[in-house]
Write an enzyme that holds these catalytic residues in place. Structure first.
Site, PDB file in Angstrom:
ATOM      1  N   CYS A 149      27.268  44.427  48.058  1.00  0.00           N
ATOM      2  CA  CYS A 149      28.729  44.529  48.008  1.00  0.00           C
ATOM      3  C   CYS A 149      29.149  45.770  47.229  1.00  0.00           C
ATOM      4  CB  CYS A 149      29.311  43.278  47.349  1.00  0.00           C
ATOM      5  SG  CYS A 149      31.116  43.218  47.460  1.00  0.00           S
ATOM      6  N   CYS A 165      29.085  44.065  52.255  1.00  0.00           N
ATOM      7  CA  CYS A 165      30.387  43.539  51.839  1.00  0.00           C
ATOM      8  C   CYS A 165      31.128  44.632  51.079  1.00  0.00           C
ATOM      9  CB  CYS A 165      30.179  42.312  50.946  1.00  0.00           C
ATOM     10  SG  CYS A 165      31.723  41.571  50.325  1.00  0.00           S
ATOM     11  N   CYS A 224      41.395  42.538  33.916  1.00  0.00           N
ATOM     12  CA  CYS A 224      40.551  43.616  34.427  1.00  0.00           C
ATOM     13  C   CYS A 224      40.483  44.844  33.516  1.00  0.00           C
ATOM     14  CB  CYS A 224      41.034  44.038  35.807  1.00  0.00           C
ATOM     15  SG  CYS A 224      39.914  45.243  36.569  1.00  0.00           S
ATOM     16  N   ARG A 236      29.717  30.821  45.563  1.00  0.00           N
ATOM     17  CA  ARG A 236      29.025  31.816  44.746  1.00  0.00           C
ATOM     18  C   ARG A 236      29.262  31.604  43.248  1.00  0.00           C
ATOM     19  NH1 ARG A 236      27.019  35.305  48.340  1.00  0.00           N
ATOM     20  NH2 ARG A 236      28.092  35.425  50.342  1.00  0.00           N
ATOM     21  N   CYS A 268      35.362  36.641  52.224  1.00  0.00           N
ATOM     22  CA  CYS A 268      34.856  36.219  50.916  1.00  0.00           C
ATOM     23  C   CYS A 268      36.077  36.138  49.993  1.00  0.00           C
ATOM     24  CB  CYS A 268      33.838  37.238  50.401  1.00  0.00           C
ATOM     25  SG  CYS A 268      33.235  36.906  48.735  1.00  0.00           S
ATOM     26  N   CYS A 276      46.276  43.697  36.613  1.00  0.00           N
ATOM     27  CA  CYS A 276      45.564  42.418  36.524  1.00  0.00           C
ATOM     28  C   CYS A 276      45.122  42.202  35.074  1.00  0.00           C
ATOM     29  CB  CYS A 276      44.352  42.413  37.454  1.00  0.00           C
ATOM     30  SG  CYS A 276      44.761  42.870  39.160  1.00  0.00           S
ATOM     31  N   CYS A 307      42.651  52.220  37.820  1.00  0.00           N
ATOM     32  CA  CYS A 307      43.418  51.469  38.811  1.00  0.00           C
ATOM     33  C   CYS A 307      44.870  51.305  38.353  1.00  0.00           C
ATOM     34  CB  CYS A 307      42.769  50.097  39.036  1.00  0.00           C
ATOM     35  SG  CYS A 307      43.609  49.122  40.304  1.00  0.00           S
TER      36      CYS A 307
END
Length: 327
Positions: free
Chosen positions: A97, A129, A60, A261, A189, A57, A53
């Site tokens: 998801c 999702c 991550c 969640r 979400c 972040c 990616c």
């Protein structure tokens, strides 16, 4: 209790700062007014495209710029994803998801494959999702037309702390994607992560942003950071269960009908600690041995926990989100 969208930060802070046992009691009371406390939705999260990616972040392991043990793989085949969805359903999951390590969705063959995956999983009768990064209104509508039930796009932290964690997209970018999801009438979400070096004011600020949206997210994930070697946050201390309980309880009180969640970080929690979170209003977990790229409790462990706590899996398409999105 009425549903409010006009909470002030001061009001949320007053709730957040209550003595923890009083806070849990209040949250448990609100939870029982709006939900069946014996039901917990079991969700499965699959990484359909891992690593590489371009974002930065700080938490991550999938960011290309960090040296982690994550093995990059391209978008999975549709048939393979369908097999995983069927296995998840057989083991008790009612929501599936799919996450792709993209900065944003692009209109190409990979997106066409995701559309096919969404349609296939939807045909199983599961809530579908996706979390694919930034999304335009047109792309959101295509996903909706294919049968997408929910879209995950976390705020991660408060607007004030956000720049300490991510520089490759803005807070407004995140809010715009959530708006695009709303316009397509897909269930939202959106939650965040605690343990990123933020202050309590940042946790309150993030909850304030969520609770003052024109409509509360139907689902609010509360994640505890799982530090990964090779990322800038690799040395962060473990988040205390009391910090998780405060977040979950406050979210439950100010967003009474949302699915709250208990998400990442659960693998480092005992059954007793998870039970406190359920008591405080959590009514959803992710099952399976991995959450995208971080470890998660195994399905058999969760089944044993459900038995011990007398919990039952919540059915698909139930509650506030279903009433709105399945008319």
């Amino acid at each position: 209790m009425e549903i409010r969208n006009d909470w002030t930060k001061e009001e949320i802070k007053a709730i957040f700062d209550k003595p923890v046992l009083e806070l849990i009691y209040e949250a448990a009371t609100v939870h029982r007014q709006h939900n069946d406390p014996s039901e917990v939705q079991v969700c499965t999260l699959l990484s359909i495209k891992t690593g590489g990616c371009p974002e930065d972040c700080a938490y991550c392991p999938q960011a290309a710029r960090y040296h982690t043990d994550v093995k990059v793989h391209k978008l999975l085949d549709v048939d393979f994803v369908m097999e995983k969805a069927k296995k998840a359903q057989e083991s008790g999951s009612t929501r599936f998801c799919m996450g792709a390590a993209w900065r944003e969705v692009r209109d190409n063959r990979d997106f066409d494959k995701v559309i096919e995956m969404v349609s296939g999983v939807n045909s199983l009768g599961m809530e579908v999702c996706c979390t694919l990064g930034m999304l335009t209104e047109t792309q959101a509508q295509k996903l909706k037309d294919a049968g997408l039930y929910a879209y995950n796009h976390n705020l991660d932290t408060s607007e004030e702390h956000y720049e300490e964690i991510i520089s490759t997209r803005t807070y407004d970018d995140r809010l715009e994607t959530i708006d695009n999801v709303r316009k397509a009438e897909i269930s939202v979400c959106s939650g965040g992560i605690i343990g990123l070096g933020e202050a309590n004011e940042d946790r309150i600020g993030m909850l304030h942003t969520l609770a003052t949206m024109s409509e509360h997210p139907e689902s609010v994930p509360v994640n505890a950071l799982v530090p990964v070697p090779g990322t800038p946050l690799e040395d962060q201390e473990k988040v205390s269960v009391w910090d998780m309980v405060r977040m979950i309880a406050t979210a439950r009180i100010i967003m009474p009908r949302a699915m709250v969640r208990l998400s990442a970080g659960r693998v480092r929690m005992s059954v007793e600690e998870q039970a406190l979170c359920f008591l405080a209003g959590a009514n959803s977990i992710f099952a399976g041995d991995e959450l995208l790229t971080t470890p998660n409790p195994e399905v058999d462990q969760d089944k044993a926990m459900f038995q011990t706590l007398n919990l039952k899996p919540r059915a698909s398409f139930k509650g506030a989100a279903a009433e709105k999105f399945l008319v």
